[in-house]
Every structure is written in structure tokens, then in C-alpha cells.
Scaffold this active site. Structure first.
Site, mmCIF file in Angstrom:
data_model
loop_
_atom_site.group_PDB
_atom_site.id
_atom_site.type_symbol
_atom_site.label_atom_id
_atom_site.label_comp_id
_atom_site.label_asym_id
_atom_site.label_seq_id
_atom_site.Cartn_x
_atom_site.Cartn_y
_atom_site.Cartn_z
ATOM 1 C CG PHE A 1 60.516 38.004 77.171
ATOM 2 C CD1 PHE A 1 61.057 37.631 78.391
ATOM 3 C CD2 PHE A 1 59.231 37.578 76.872
ATOM 4 C CE1 PHE A 1 60.337 36.853 79.293
ATOM 5 C CE2 PHE A 1 58.503 36.798 77.764
ATOM 6 C CZ PHE A 1 59.062 36.437 78.976
ATOM 7 C CE LYS B 1 60.962 42.542 66.557
ATOM 8 N NZ LYS B 1 60.766 42.752 68.030
ATOM 9 C CD GLU C 1 58.638 44.099 71.764
ATOM 10 O OE1 GLU C 1 59.368 43.278 71.164
ATOM 11 O OE2 GLU C 1 57.404 43.947 71.881
ATOM 12 C CB SER D 1 53.451 33.821 72.066
ATOM 13 O OG SER D 1 53.149 34.844 71.141
ATOM 14 C CB CYS E 1 59.821 27.674 75.076
ATOM 15 S SG CYS E 1 61.417 27.061 74.557
ATOM 16 C CD GLU F 1 53.820 29.465 76.577
ATOM 17 O OE1 GLU F 1 53.389 30.262 75.728
ATOM 18 O OE2 GLU F 1 54.949 28.948 76.522
#
Ligand code: NAD
Length: 498
Positions: free
Chosen positions: A149, A173, A176, A226, A281, A383
């Protein structure tokens, strides 16, 4: 309420599974749309379309592919404001930051524009008498991309620019949580001349991802997300015989040596810790203060925090937007709440944030600074992916490096110093895929490659740049003889080069 659709074969296609997910405007805390979750059958249909498109696209000329990429580059650049607005509307980051991610994504298209050069292969002449060998780089066919995301434009472009340039068709993909930017990219690609079926966007959750991982016609999977999901994608994809690059989470440290410029280091720590609400990240989540620099550095960081403007990403005054969802905001807040019990000291408490002046109920959380953090505390080990910056104190450079290298992740490590010798040594000492010397967020430019070590990357290939070209092609080595008829003879021995 917007009802989003998949994008398959160059057009929007409604979802048929009956399963959907909500899309929020994080700044207002309201649902603005629904995104369809693809079933295995819908994934199969997209892969079928991509398989057909890949055959023709991959056989086309390099110059025609490059021409399409140049047009795509210009269209994406011209659409920066629209793309940034779509990112801000669903992710929440401030518009200037969203435009920044578009610019970094563009680098990948610009790199891919050089595809005629990048696919040159190699040639050896006269490896044996009358024998030549050449290596060509062929496309894989259909490749899948699964994205997180936090960079809904840049990370898809990390994948699809090179994948398409190399002659593959893509089934993307996207996350979402913020699916619209991928659809805008697909529309721009079509306008640029990418043939229908070469870029497809299928929305969904684990069902869609697992279908792609098991599909026999998907040759390779690029994943960014992740660490637990990255591990799952890598193991499952590899079990199905696919080439997989799976980039995972991170816990990036910024080591500040006693000789560093304290103000510059504090500016960098605040920018890299709280930019994009810490949802990067490559964000800095831990400052390792070496020796006597700790107290003045913490003071300088804390002094900068009250003036940070947290608010809706659409407000030009805002420097930091909300977190992506209410659940994520609550999770990050939970780390701050639990930190004192573990022995950390809250220097600046982000929970004190008063909401935006317009009274909206967005998923906001202020910036937190924690001191006296140590390995073994949840706030250090996990994290957090939010606006929380921890400071760990270390006595020496060696202690700092051992601490950083003992962690499970290895994405980026930054060093702040004015000592060239220490900087040079640190380059060798750090166990991370990307290093920064007085650069807090060392994301490589598009003509290098991006990838961490250890639990930050599963697979043997970094993403984009030269590694991306290698990942999205397979070499074929052809040995050729055009014999001089005069030298022809029967020889049952193994082919010789001497
Ligand atoms: P995530 O792992 O939850 O989701 C990533 C993608 O995987 C999404 O498309 C999601 O739909 C899908 N997914 C989620 N659960 C799945 C499952 N069980 N099986 C199959 N697919 C699944 O990650 P996120 O929250 O969207 O993104 C944030 C994470 O991504 C952070 O950990 C961050 O560090 C990481 N990240 C890493 C990099 C990098 O380059 N290493 C870059 C950006 C983000």
C-alpha cells in the site's frame, strides 16, 4: 461510493466473485469506494489474456517497444498531478510526497526506454574453428507483480516498466488499500500504445495472490510487502517452479557518530523518520547515537518536532498525513503505549496530537520520539511502520555496527559522520543491501537496483535497474557453425573448443 473494477485486456472489467473490500480516504476516515476481490477463475481469465498478448508483444521489434515506453514516460509525467491526487486520496500521504513517488517511479520508465541497449546480449566469435556463440535475452511470457500500500505508483512502476520493456505481459495485483493509481497507470499505458492484454490489473487479497503463485502460465513473480507475506510468496512461488523476487519489511538504522553535524543529522532523522508518516520501507525507525552525540542529538530532534504540521495530505501546509487505516493507526499507537513498560522513555508523545483544524476524523497520529530503547523491546524488534522514532545509545562505532547487524532485516543503513575513514569502513561493515553516507534514505536511482539483505529480500534478485532486466529475461545461448565444406568430417567425440 466508487465501485472499482479490474483492468483486463485493455478495458475495465467488473468483479464477479461477490467479494469486495473497502477503500478509505484516510484523512477523513470515511469509506470512499469498494474494490473487487478476484476469485481464482478471474485470475485465470486475466492470465489467459496476458498469455495471448505476451506472444505478440515479445516478438515485436525493440524500436517499437522503446517508442511505446517513451510515450508512456511522457504521459505519466504529464499525469503527475492526477496520479498524486489518487495516491493522496487513498493512501493519505501529502501531495508533494505523492508527486515525489511519481517522479521516482518515472526513473524506471526512463531506464526501460533504453531497452534496445539493455537487451544487447553478447557474442563470441571463433570459439572453435568456424564456431561462434551468442547469448540472447528472451522474455519470460507472463509475469505477476504484487505490490504494497505504501507506494501505489512507484512500486508498480519498479516492476512493470522493465517487465513490459523486456517483452513480457504483466498481471499486477496492487494493494487493496489504495488500488486506483494502478488503474490510472494501466489507462496511461494503453494510451501510450501498450497493446491490450500486456498490462492487466487484478484486485484482491490472498486468494488472488495465491492463484497467481500456483498458475502454471505465470513464469515469474515480483513481490514487495511485509516480511511474512514475502516469505510465503517466495516459498510458494518457488514450490511451483517460478522465478521469485520477494522484497520484505525493514527496520532501518541511522548511526550518528560523535563528530557528525548535529543539526544536519537531526534534520535528516526527522525527515526520514516521519516523512510519509513513517510508512516507507526505507524510513529511519532507529537512530543509533554513538557516545556524547546522544544528548545534543535527541534535544535537536525533539526541538524540531512541535513545528511539524500533521494534517490532510491535500492541504499544502501539511507535512505529514494520516496513517493508511484506523487499524494501522491503533497498532502504531499501541507501540507507543507499551514502550514505557519496556523501559523506554517517551521524549515527545505523538498521542498528544490534536486533530486537524477542520475537525475531520481521519486516521491521524502525531510523531513520537523514544529514548533509551534497546533490542529485546517490542518497539525495537518489530517493524512499526508509523511515525515513531527510537533512539538507541551506543558507546562506540563497533558497538553500533554490531547492534545494527544483529537485527533480522537488512534493507538500508545510514551513517552520519564527517570522518571519511569511518564512512569507508562502514560501507564494508554494514550487513544491508543499501547504505547511505550522510544520506538517510538511500533509495538507489533507477539505473542501479534496489534490494535488501536477510529478511528484507527473499530470492536472489534485487528489483529494477540492471537486476530487473536480468529478472524479466532468460538467456539463450546459441552455438553456430557455418563450416567450410572442405573441413567437414565425422567426429563422435564431445564438441571441443581446442
Ligand atoms: P502486505 O504484506 O500486507 O501486503 C502486500 C501485498 O501482499 C498486498 O498486495 C496484499 O494484498 C498481499 N497480501 C497480504 N497478505 C497476503 C497473504 N497472506 N497472502 C498473499 N498475499 C497477501 O504489506 P503492506 O502492508 O501492503 O505494505 C507494507 C509492508 O511492505 C511493510 O512491511 C514495508 O516494509 C514493506 N515494503 C517493503 C519494500 C521493500 O522494497 N523492501 C517497499 C515497500 C514496502
Amino acid at each position: 461510493m466508487r465501485e472499482l473494477e479490474h483492468w483486463v485486456g485493455g478495458k475495465a472489467v467488473p468483479g464477479t466473485s461477490g467479494r469486495t473490500g473497502p477503500v478509505f480516504d484516510p484523512a477523513r476516515g470515511v469509506q470512499t469506494g469498494t474494490v473487487p476481490f478476484a476469485s481464482a477463475d478471474e485470475v485465470d481469465a486475466a492470465v489467459d489474456v496476458a498469455t495471448e498478448a505476451a506472444a505478440e508483444w515479445g516478438a515485436g521489434s525493440l524500436s517499437s517497444r522503446a517508442a511505446v515506453l517513451f510515450r508512456f514516460r511522457d504521459l505519466v509525467a504529464a499525469a503527475t498531478a492526477d496520479l498524486a491526487a489518487a495516491v493522496t486520496a487513498e493512501h493519505g500521504k501529502v501531495l508533494s510526497d505523492a508527486a515525489g513517488e511519481v517522479a521516482r517511479g518515472l526513473e524506471n520508465i526512463e531506464f526501460a526506454c533504453g531497452i534496445p541497449h539493455l537487451l544487447k546480449g553478447s557474442h563470441s566469435t571463433e570459439v572453435s574453428t568456424g564456431v561462434d556463440v551468442h547469448t540472447v535475452l528472451e522474455p519470460l511470457g507472463v509475469v505477476a507483480g504484487v505490490t504494497p500500500f505504501n507506494f501505489p505508483v512507484m512500486v508498480p512502476l519498479w516492476m512493470l516498466a522493465n517487465a513490459i520493456a523486456c517483452g513480457n505481459a504483466v498481471v499486477l495485483k496492487p494493494s487493496e488499500k489504495d488500488p486506483t493509481p494502478s488503474l490510472l497507470l494501466a489507462e496511461l499505458a494503453k494510451e501510450a500504445g501498450v497493446p491490450d492484454g500486456v498490462l492487466n490489473v487484478v484486485h484482491g487479497d490472498a486468494v488472488a495472490v495465491d492463484s497467481l503463485l500456483a498458475h502454471p502460465d505465470v513464469a515469474a513473480v515480483s513481490f514487495v510487502g511485509s516480511t511474512p507475506t514475502a516469505r510465503h510468496v517466495y516459498e510458494t512461488g518457488a514450490r511451483h517452479g517460478k522465478r521469485v523476487q520477494a522484497l520484505g519489511g525493514a527496520k532501518n538504522h541511522m548511526v550518528v557518530l560523535p563528530d557528525a553535524d548535529v543539526d544536519a543529522a537531526a534534520d535528516a532523522a526527522v525527515s526520514a523518520g516521519f516523512g510519509s508518516a513513517g510508512e516507507r520501507c526505507m524510513a529511519i525507525s532507529v537512530v543509533v547515537a554513538v557516545g556524547a552525540v546522544a544528548d545534543p542529538l535527541i534535544e535537536a530532534i525533539a526541538a524540531r518536532m512541535p513545528s511539524l504540521v500533521v494534517g490532510p495530505g491535500t492541504d499544502p501546509e501539511s507535512q505529514m498525513g494520516p496513517l493508511v487505516t484506523a487499524e494501522h493507526r491503533d497498532r502504531v499507537r499501541g507501540y507507543v503505549e507499551g514502550a514505557p513498560d519496556e523501559g523506554a522513555r517517551i521524549v515527545v508523545d505523538g498521542r498528544d496530537l490534536v486533530g486537524p483544524a477542520d475537525g475531520s476524523e481521519g486516521f491521524f497520529l502525531g510523531c513520537t520520539l523514544l529514548d533509551e530503547v534497546r533490542p529485546g523491546m517490542r518497539v525495537y524488534d518489530d517493524e512499526i511502520f508509523g511515525p515513531g522514532l527510537s533512539v538507541v545509545r551506543a558507546g562506540t562505532y563497533d558497538e553500533a555496527v554490531s547492534l545494527v547487524n544483529a537485527g533480522p532485516y537488512g534493507n538500508g543503513t545510514a551513517l552520519f559522520t564527517r570522518d571519511g575513514g569511518a564512512a569507508r569502513r562502514c560501507q564494508r561493515d554494514i550487513a544491508a543491501g543499501m547504505g547511505g553516507i550522510n544520506v538517510a534514505i538511500p533509495v538507489p536511482v533507477g539505473f542501479h537496483s534496489f534490494g535488501g539483505w536477510k529478511s528484507s529480500l527473499f530470492g536472489d534478485s534485487a528489483i529494477y535497474g540492471p537486476e530487473g532486466i536480468r529478472f524479466y529475461t532468460r538467456p539463450k545461448v546459441v552455438t553456430t557453425r557455418w563450416p567450410d565444406p572442405a573441413g567437414s568430417e565425422i567426429d563422435l567425440g564431445f564438441p571441443r573448443t581446442r
